[in-house]
Design an enzyme around this catalytic site. Structure first.
Site, PDB file in Angstrom:
ATOM      1  N   HIS A 143      -2.428   6.842   2.911  1.00 45.27           N
ATOM      2  CA  HIS A 143      -2.564   5.400   3.150  1.00 45.27           C
ATOM      3  C   HIS A 143      -3.815   5.108   3.981  1.00 45.27           C
ATOM      4  O   HIS A 143      -4.564   4.169   3.694  1.00 45.27           O
ATOM      5  CB  HIS A 143      -1.304   4.895   3.858  1.00 45.27           C
ATOM      6  N   SER A 189       0.826  -1.198   0.000  1.00 45.64           N
ATOM      7  CA  SER A 189       0.000   0.000   0.000  1.00 45.64           C
ATOM      8  C   SER A 189       0.865   1.254   0.000  1.00 45.64           C
ATOM      9  O   SER A 189       0.601   2.206  -0.736  1.00 45.64           O
ATOM     10  CB  SER A 189      -0.915  -0.012   1.218  1.00 45.64           C
ATOM     11  N   ARG A 230       1.307   8.670   5.072  1.00 44.14           N
ATOM     12  CA  ARG A 230       0.511   7.859   6.006  1.00 44.14           C
ATOM     13  C   ARG A 230      -0.949   8.304   6.013  1.00 44.14           C
ATOM     14  O   ARG A 230      -1.851   7.473   6.155  1.00 44.14           O
ATOM     15  CB  ARG A 230       1.118   7.946   7.422  1.00 44.14           C
TER      16      ARG A 230
END
Lengths: 217, 217
Positions: free
Chosen positions: B48, B20, B45
């Site tokens: 994500h 990912s 992040r």
């Protein structure tokens, strides 16, 4: 305590929630015309919680989802979540809300079967005789495990809110749920997550309360 | 316990997180070139966690945010969140993580001052002598209250992650934070929410751990 409206419990919070709901409605009105009033209410709450109107395009609800979910919730069946963030976001539910992600037995099952902890937590729930509504806000592997357990008659599930998020496996896991016979709500593609899952459950709980209030006059 | 990578603690979970992260990097690479490696890591992040590349466009980080936040976190200063969903999403922090939304004194302050519970919870923290990092994932009124308390020298705040979500007041509250002298991370416009807030904090905690591992060889 005063009744809550979309999570608001004070006058100022209520005002914000009400104005927001009006804006949401105007943004997604044309996209939600083919939905039932209950389905529409759920989608509105998801868009309210994410401030992302795209959810009106990608949220897909099976025709039996609302009825099966409201029945389970009215009978105070257990709610099972994949992560604790989803668990603590659910408001005003009289039944049990469980999340087994940090359970010692889950960690053991994950190690033994070489699966994720989120998937192992679903196995643990099935072993414990779970019967209720499953809410997956994060983990594709948990969602795939639930489908597998239901299809092998190893888990009793009334409905699944399956909205895992991510670029890997999430879309595929939701497609599998959509193709199953399980009453479901999903979001197509990579998007989804905790706020979507929580909005869907809380919307069902609100819908039930509204129905009960109507009956009680 | 094995170290975690972006929330994953099993082999399968780690593989998903790694793949990912690669996809995220390819999606937002060109948009994040002007950021420092630390800032880039935080934005990655967030994307994500939301599967929404738009966050690479709307996340704005003040130039002092990373330094001030990492210093506070390395000193194990308190972290204060507006809602419990954000609190339980924060992983592997040695310091205290507080959320006062359900505290009796918060409910009393909200009633007395006719403000939201989320705002009252910030007042309560200030009264308790809070000193640390504030993380607002939901409530614009909480964020506005923090800015007011800092500007009147009533609250000691090292940095603020201010990512409330919604079509009413959220964008304005984040603009106020951006215009303040408080080290901050915000998302422009209505979008934001729990996963964004949690991703930002967990990314800081991971960054600090990486730095410490480097020092310890």
């Amino acid at each position: 305590m005063k009744p809550m409206f979309m999570g608001a419990s004070t006058k100022q919070g209520y005002k914000i929630a009400k104005k927001s709901r009006e804006i949401v409605r105007s943004l997604i009105d044309s996209k939600t015309r083919n939905l039932t009033p209950e389905e529409r209410s759920i989608v509105e709450r998801i868009v309210h919680s994410t401030a992302d109107p795209e959810y009106a395009d990608i949220t897909q609800i099976s025709s039996d989802f609302v009825e099966k979910s409201l029945k389970a919730i009215s009978e105070e069946k257990d709610i099972l979540t994949d992560i604790n963030m989803v668990r603590v976001g659910i408001n005003k539910y009289e039944g049990i809300i469980n999340c087994h992600i940090a359970d010692e037995r889950t960690i053991e099952l994950a190690r033994k079967h070489e699966i994720t902890r989120a998937a192992a937590a679903m196995e643990l729930a099935a072993l414990n005789g779970f019967d209720g509504v499953v809410v997956i806000g994060n983990s594709p592997t948990a969602l795939l495990k639930v489908i597998e357990l239901v299809e092998s008659d190893s888990m009793d599930v009334k409905s699944v809110i399956g909205v895992p998020v991510g670029f890997v496996a999430a879309a595929e896991s939701k497609k599998s749920l959509q193709e199953s016979s399980i009453p479901h709500l999903i979001t197509e593609g990579p998007k989804g997550g905790t706020p979507v899952a929580v909005a869907a459950v809380n919307s069902l709980i609100s819908l039930l309360r509204t129905k009960q209030d109507e009956v009680n006059g």
